[in-house]
Design a protein around this motif. Sequence first.
Motif, PDB file in Angstrom:
ATOM      1  N   TYR A 120       0.979  -1.267   0.079  1.00 15.58           N
ATOM      2  CA  TYR A 120       0.103   0.096   0.100  1.00 15.58           C
ATOM      3  C   TYR A 120       0.933   1.253   0.074  1.00 15.58           C
ATOM      4  O   TYR A 120       2.187   1.002  -0.060  1.00 15.58           O
ATOM      5  CB  TYR A 120      -0.942  -0.092   1.081  1.00 15.58           C
ATOM      6  N   HIS A 121       0.352   2.352   0.126  1.00 17.48           N
ATOM      7  CA  HIS A 121       1.005   3.684  -0.082  1.00 17.48           C
ATOM      8  C   HIS A 121       0.753   4.586   1.146  1.00 17.48           C
ATOM      9  O   HIS A 121      -0.348   4.506   1.751  1.00 17.48           O
ATOM     10  CB  HIS A 121       0.952   4.470  -1.231  1.00 17.48           C
ATOM     11  N   SER A 122       1.867   5.445   1.557  1.00 19.14           N
ATOM     12  CA  SER A 122       1.557   6.579   2.404  1.00 19.14           C
ATOM     13  C   SER A 122       0.981   7.897   1.467  1.00 19.14           C
ATOM     14  O   SER A 122       1.694   7.877   0.474  1.00 19.14           O
ATOM     15  CB  SER A 122       2.538   6.977   3.145  1.00 19.14           C
ATOM     16  N   VAL A 123      -0.230   8.383   1.829  1.00 25.85           N
ATOM     17  CA  VAL A 123      -0.510   9.844   1.095  1.00 25.85           C
ATOM     18  C   VAL A 123      -0.448  11.062   2.068  1.00 25.85           C
ATOM     19  O   VAL A 123      -0.701  10.688   3.276  1.00 25.85           O
ATOM     20  CB  VAL A 123      -1.696   9.550   0.204  1.00 25.85           C
ATOM     21  N   LEU A 124      -0.680  12.153   1.558  1.00 31.04           N
ATOM     22  CA  LEU A 124      -0.610  13.358   2.141  1.00 31.04           C
ATOM     23  C   LEU A 124      -2.083  13.873   1.612  1.00 31.04           C
ATOM     24  O   LEU A 124      -2.124  14.050   0.490  1.00 31.04           O
ATOM     25  CB  LEU A 124       0.429  14.154   2.243  1.00 31.04           C
ATOM     26  N   TYR A 125      -3.109  14.081   2.307  1.00 33.36           N
ATOM     27  CA  TYR A 125      -4.236  14.540   1.810  1.00 33.36           C
ATOM     28  C   TYR A 125      -4.184  16.183   2.284  1.00 33.36           C
ATOM     29  O   TYR A 125      -3.709  16.523   3.246  1.00 33.36           O
ATOM     30  CB  TYR A 125      -5.453  14.005   2.471  1.00 33.36           C
ATOM     31  N   VAL A 126      -4.882  16.941   1.313  1.00 29.56           N
ATOM     32  CA  VAL A 126      -5.232  18.434   1.832  1.00 29.56           C
ATOM     33  C   VAL A 126      -6.854  18.541   1.279  1.00 29.56           C
ATOM     34  O   VAL A 126      -7.226  17.454   0.650  1.00 29.56           O
ATOM     35  CB  VAL A 126      -4.528  19.303   1.006  1.00 29.56           C
ATOM     36  N   LYS A 127      -7.616  19.482   1.836  1.00 28.28           N
ATOM     37  CA  LYS A 127      -8.719  19.380   1.500  1.00 28.28           C
ATOM     38  C   LYS A 127      -9.037  20.111  -0.109  1.00 28.28           C
ATOM     39  O   LYS A 127      -7.873  20.546  -0.609  1.00 28.28           O
ATOM     40  CB  LYS A 127      -9.531  20.748   2.269  1.00 28.28           C
ATOM     41  N   LYS A 128     -10.144  19.435  -0.700  1.00 31.32           N
ATOM     42  CA  LYS A 128      -9.941  19.673  -2.221  1.00 31.32           C
ATOM     43  C   LYS A 128      -9.917  21.297  -2.625  1.00 31.32           C
ATOM     44  O   LYS A 128      -9.238  21.530  -3.683  1.00 31.32           O
ATOM     45  CB  LYS A 128     -11.259  18.864  -2.812  1.00 31.32           C
ATOM     46  N   ASP A 129     -10.742  21.717  -1.741  1.00 31.15           N
ATOM     47  CA  ASP A 129     -10.625  23.679  -1.912  1.00 31.15           C
ATOM     48  C   ASP A 129      -9.903  24.237  -1.497  1.00 31.15           C
ATOM     49  O   ASP A 129      -9.586  25.429  -1.442  1.00 31.15           O
ATOM     50  CB  ASP A 129     -12.130  23.947  -1.478  1.00 31.15           C
ATOM     51  N   SER A 130      -8.624  23.580  -0.887  1.00 29.87           N
ATOM     52  CA  SER A 130      -7.370  24.366  -0.300  1.00 29.87           C
ATOM     53  C   SER A 130      -6.523  25.062  -1.309  1.00 29.87           C
ATOM     54  O   SER A 130      -6.701  24.397  -2.429  1.00 29.87           O
ATOM     55  CB  SER A 130      -6.780  23.697   0.593  1.00 29.87           C
ATOM     56  N   PRO A 131      -5.721  25.847  -1.216  1.00 23.97           N
ATOM     57  CA  PRO A 131      -4.967  26.358  -2.293  1.00 23.97           C
ATOM     58  C   PRO A 131      -3.569  25.413  -2.450  1.00 23.97           C
ATOM     59  O   PRO A 131      -2.828  25.797  -3.437  1.00 23.97           O
ATOM     60  CB  PRO A 131      -4.608  27.847  -1.703  1.00 23.97           C
ATOM     61  N   TYR A 132      -3.379  24.660  -1.547  1.00 23.37           N
ATOM     62  CA  TYR A 132      -2.118  23.690  -1.658  1.00 23.37           C
ATOM     63  C   TYR A 132      -2.046  22.737  -2.606  1.00 23.37           C
ATOM     64  O   TYR A 132      -2.946  21.788  -2.715  1.00 23.37           O
ATOM     65  CB  TYR A 132      -1.860  23.217  -0.089  1.00 23.37           C
ATOM     66  N   GLN A 133      -1.013  22.894  -3.441  1.00 28.45           N
ATOM     67  CA  GLN A 133      -0.769  21.852  -4.630  1.00 28.45           C
ATOM     68  C   GLN A 133       0.168  21.134  -4.570  1.00 28.45           C
ATOM     69  O   GLN A 133       0.361  19.793  -4.879  1.00 28.45           O
ATOM     70  CB  GLN A 133      -0.550  22.623  -5.920  1.00 28.45           C
ATOM     71  N   LYS A 134       1.356  21.286  -3.548  1.00 32.07           N
ATOM     72  CA  LYS A 134       2.441  20.455  -3.289  1.00 32.07           C
ATOM     73  C   LYS A 134       2.874  20.730  -1.896  1.00 32.07           C
ATOM     74  O   LYS A 134       2.373  21.869  -1.082  1.00 32.07           O
ATOM     75  CB  LYS A 134       3.622  21.041  -4.214  1.00 32.07           C
ATOM     76  N   VAL A 135       3.701  19.933  -1.181  1.00 27.81           N
ATOM     77  CA  VAL A 135       4.275  20.145   0.061  1.00 27.81           C
ATOM     78  C   VAL A 135       4.759  21.398   0.505  1.00 27.81           C
ATOM     79  O   VAL A 135       4.489  22.007   1.647  1.00 27.81           O
ATOM     80  CB  VAL A 135       5.057  18.870   0.306  1.00 27.81           C
ATOM     81  N   GLU A 136       5.540  21.626  -0.453  1.00 23.53           N
ATOM     82  CA  GLU A 136       6.120  23.230  -0.391  1.00 23.53           C
ATOM     83  C   GLU A 136       5.301  24.160   0.141  1.00 23.53           C
ATOM     84  O   GLU A 136       5.853  25.349   0.547  1.00 23.53           O
ATOM     85  CB  GLU A 136       7.236  23.550  -1.420  1.00 23.53           C
ATOM     86  N   ASP A 137       3.989  24.142  -0.505  1.00 23.67           N
ATOM     87  CA  ASP A 137       2.955  25.092  -0.275  1.00 23.67           C
ATOM     88  C   ASP A 137       2.543  25.410   1.191  1.00 23.67           C
ATOM     89  O   ASP A 137       1.839  26.157   1.472  1.00 23.67           O
ATOM     90  CB  ASP A 137       1.772  25.035  -1.418  1.00 23.67           C
ATOM     91  N   LEU A 138       2.759  24.188   2.073  1.00 28.71           N
ATOM     92  CA  LEU A 138       2.360  24.234   3.361  1.00 28.71           C
ATOM     93  C   LEU A 138       3.164  24.676   4.573  1.00 28.71           C
ATOM     94  O   LEU A 138       3.220  24.558   5.882  1.00 28.71           O
ATOM     95  CB  LEU A 138       1.700  22.777   3.536  1.00 28.71           C
ATOM     96  N   LYS A 139       4.179  25.410   4.033  1.00 26.57           N
ATOM     97  CA  LYS A 139       5.213  25.958   5.100  1.00 26.57           C
ATOM     98  C   LYS A 139       4.443  26.692   6.086  1.00 26.57           C
ATOM     99  O   LYS A 139       3.685  27.704   5.826  1.00 26.57           O
ATOM    100  CB  LYS A 139       6.344  26.754   4.532  1.00 26.57           C
TER     101      LYS A 139
END
Length: 302
Positions: A120-139
Amino acid sequence: MLNRRTLILAGAALAVTANTALAQDWKAKYPELVFALIPEENASGVTNRWTPFAEYLSKELGTKVTLRLANDYAAIIEGQRAGNIHIAYYGPASYARAAMTGVKTEPFAIEVNQDGTKGYHSVLYVKKDSPYQKVEDLKGKNLGLVDANSTSGNNVPRFALNKMGIDPEKFFDKVVYTGSHENAVIALQQGTVDVAANWWNDENESSLRRMERKGMAKYDDYRIIFVSDLIVNSPFAYLTDLPDDLKAKIRDAFFKYAADKEAFDKIYEGKRQPWQPVEHSAYLPIIELNKFVDELRKQKRS
């Protein structure tokens, strides 16, 4: 007069008597066996899915089998260390941690996906309507992890973030341990965290899909911004010191149950193939992952 046939029959009778005595010996020593599960989801969900199996085990083994939901991953490890948990459903990293720290446990069955794969995989979820497109956007935002001994909910995300040059405790405002995969999604849902780690097989099966089937969340309300490499699936492990005949009965009972499609599908809602045998060697890469995460922690302390 003794003849060859008489001696053979006498020997067979003695063997049956000896085997019966051995079985009675372990039943006297183990009037109750505890089957414990890591806290993947809320208690009611676990109880509904696994109680019929525990009842079946009691009948097949001829001794009481008690189902126990652990408070956290470490409780499974320490319960087996103390000999209070005889059969355990581990996550890969928690099993590896048990083995690394001297717990006398051995895996005997592994979960198998619908397509026959064992990972299986590990994933990182964000809310669909959030502005975050990649991990670097979450600083400066909040990261939701699951448990310090969770593979997909801690160790793999930390390994991946390190490869990205990210120290979670410095990059994020807060790192929150939520306690279970469901709780991680709920924390994201409620805004306690802005990104959450979780397990994910594929589009058809994941912790989030299970939550959706229970009416707890909507899959399409979330987006995945990171998917890990394949992680070996979770094992079932029993105490190494259990009598060999008892271990054989446990294995036989597991695989017999898995062959009953109607009963087995109630555990996994039809989203898994029957369990298959597995050995410790399958988890050697996870032991190395644990060692890597341990080294990261040491570097932060120094």
